[in-house]
Design an enzyme around this catalytic site. Sequence first.
Site, mmCIF file in Angstrom:
data_model
loop_
_atom_site.group_PDB
_atom_site.id
_atom_site.type_symbol
_atom_site.label_atom_id
_atom_site.label_comp_id
_atom_site.label_asym_id
_atom_site.label_seq_id
_atom_site.Cartn_x
_atom_site.Cartn_y
_atom_site.Cartn_z
ATOM 1 N N LYS A 140 1.057 -1.397 0.153
ATOM 2 C CA LYS A 140 0.186 -0.203 0.150
ATOM 3 C C LYS A 140 0.953 1.385 -0.223
ATOM 4 O O LYS A 140 0.353 1.890 0.539
ATOM 5 C CB LYS A 140 -0.433 -0.106 0.841
ATOM 6 C CG LYS A 140 -1.895 -0.740 1.453
ATOM 7 C CD LYS A 140 -1.613 -1.265 -0.285
ATOM 8 C CE LYS A 140 -3.445 -0.556 -0.418
ATOM 9 N NZ LYS A 140 -4.313 -0.654 -1.844
ATOM 10 N N ARG A 187 2.249 -0.480 -7.446
ATOM 11 C CA ARG A 187 1.575 -0.244 -9.470
ATOM 12 C C ARG A 187 1.982 0.241 -10.077
ATOM 13 O O ARG A 187 2.359 0.592 -10.686
ATOM 14 C CB ARG A 187 0.091 -1.365 -8.625
ATOM 15 C CG ARG A 187 -0.529 -1.288 -10.220
ATOM 16 C CD ARG A 187 -0.158 -2.338 -10.632
ATOM 17 N NE ARG A 187 0.274 -2.971 -10.364
ATOM 18 C CZ ARG A 187 0.719 -3.760 -11.295
ATOM 19 N NH1 ARG A 187 1.137 -3.892 -12.323
ATOM 20 N NH2 ARG A 187 0.442 -5.026 -11.038
ATOM 21 N N ARG A 204 5.579 5.452 2.226
ATOM 22 C CA ARG A 204 4.437 6.635 2.059
ATOM 23 C C ARG A 204 4.240 6.971 3.785
ATOM 24 O O ARG A 204 4.748 5.894 4.739
ATOM 25 C CB ARG A 204 2.644 6.831 1.435
ATOM 26 C CG ARG A 204 2.759 5.095 2.163
ATOM 27 C CD ARG A 204 1.027 5.245 1.570
ATOM 28 N NE ARG A 204 0.656 5.751 1.477
ATOM 29 C CZ ARG A 204 -0.802 5.750 0.707
ATOM 30 N NH1 ARG A 204 -1.800 4.750 1.209
ATOM 31 N NH2 ARG A 204 -1.863 7.020 1.429
ATOM 32 N N SER A 264 -4.385 2.733 4.697
ATOM 33 C CA SER A 264 -4.871 2.200 3.469
ATOM 34 C C SER A 264 -4.761 0.645 3.512
ATOM 35 O O SER A 264 -5.601 -0.100 2.832
ATOM 36 C CB SER A 264 -3.842 2.421 2.219
ATOM 37 O OG SER A 264 -3.873 1.712 1.220
ATOM 38 N N LYS A 277 -7.704 1.489 -6.490
ATOM 39 C CA LYS A 277 -7.297 1.578 -5.829
ATOM 40 C C LYS A 277 -7.615 3.391 -5.788
ATOM 41 O O LYS A 277 -9.439 3.331 -6.736
ATOM 42 C CB LYS A 277 -5.678 2.052 -7.086
ATOM 43 C CG LYS A 277 -5.204 0.882 -7.839
ATOM 44 C CD LYS A 277 -4.372 -0.337 -6.535
ATOM 45 C CE LYS A 277 -3.725 -1.497 -6.864
ATOM 46 N NZ LYS A 277 -3.433 -2.435 -5.990
ATOM 47 N N GLY A 278 -7.494 3.695 -4.878
ATOM 48 C CA GLY A 278 -8.029 4.948 -4.309
ATOM 49 C C GLY A 278 -9.378 4.600 -3.945
ATOM 50 O O GLY A 278 -9.953 5.968 -3.918
ATOM 51 N N ALA A 285 -11.565 5.012 -0.080
ATOM 52 C CA ALA A 285 -11.458 6.445 0.500
ATOM 53 C C ALA A 285 -11.468 5.763 1.978
ATOM 54 O O ALA A 285 -11.944 4.739 1.662
ATOM 55 C CB ALA A 285 -13.317 7.017 0.734
ATOM 56 N N HIS A 286 -10.696 6.359 2.197
ATOM 57 C CA HIS A 286 -9.891 5.661 3.759
ATOM 58 C C HIS A 286 -11.411 5.662 4.534
ATOM 59 O O HIS A 286 -12.066 6.576 4.899
ATOM 60 C CB HIS A 286 -8.742 6.268 4.303
ATOM 61 C CG HIS A 286 -7.435 5.716 3.304
ATOM 62 N ND1 HIS A 286 -6.680 6.279 4.003
ATOM 63 C CD2 HIS A 286 -7.213 4.756 2.745
ATOM 64 C CE1 HIS A 286 -5.471 5.984 3.318
ATOM 65 N NE2 HIS A 286 -6.765 4.749 2.461
#
Length: 315
Positions: A72, A76, A155, A163, A278-279, A281-282
């Site tokens: 995470k 990718r 990150r 994530s 992907k992407g 929302a948390h």
Amino acid sequence: MAAFLLGAVLLIVQPQIVPSRPAINLKAETSSQTVQRELLKKMSHKNDFKENIHSNGSCQQLPQTVIIGVRKGGTRALLEMLSLHPDIAAAESEVHFFDWEDHYRNGLQWYINQMPFSYPHQITVEKTPAYFTSPKVPERVYNMNQSMRLLLILRDPSERVLSDYTQVFYNHMQKHKPYPSIEQFLVKDGELNVDYKAINRSLYYIHMQNWLKYFPLDHIHIVDGDKLIKDPFPEIEKVERFLKLSPQINASNFYFNKTKGFYCLRDSGRERCLHESKGRAHPQVDTWLLEKLHEYFHEPNKKFFELVGRTFDWH
């Protein structure tokens, strides 16, 4: 906002195809291919490795570069951006050769068979994010190739934890299986649950220490995953230099998609973005719990900065 942008940073995975035409003299064998043959001879018990050679002169070979993690962290996105370079041949999916025992027992021939066809001048790359946090992997990679060049994308540790949970949560939802709230993982007896595996994966200095037992720091390039989201081109330029690639990727390969709210890729007139999975929302997390996460990672982050000789803009 960074969490929303991260997963969405890029593209739908493109199927790996056999190159149609070499860009250089195919008779010229690179040093990497020579090293590969020596490795195969050294590690084969039967010396019966088979070279899969295409009629156009391309072949499958051991990777010279591996994206080792982090889960995470944007692996990718990094792989797809790097694949814009004509001298990169990337494995289509995560191979899990060094961390899954069933795969590792299959040996190097199996590993080679998972690689894309490439020409002598190309660098073969595979990415498996779980490598970074798997204790056995550094030694296994070292035993295969001591000169391997490694890519690690990281990150903000707190964002990575959220994530990590989000991915597992949606995997359960797609299978119509219930899954506990993130608070049930992060909180134990009113305190931060430091035994939660997602938190352990964000203790970068512990895992980095394991890799540095086998590889010098100048063989491991750390990509700033947060900067890759906000401004991808400078980060990819650094990767090109680390891999000693000619500068082929440029700013025009990236464009900000206002509708989606993140950067996508432009390649030979085609525009593409990362898969919609992907992407995501948390989950909403209470402020006090986020502060607990930030506080917990303060010292581990400091140790990591000292270990690698650079800092990152993390909480």
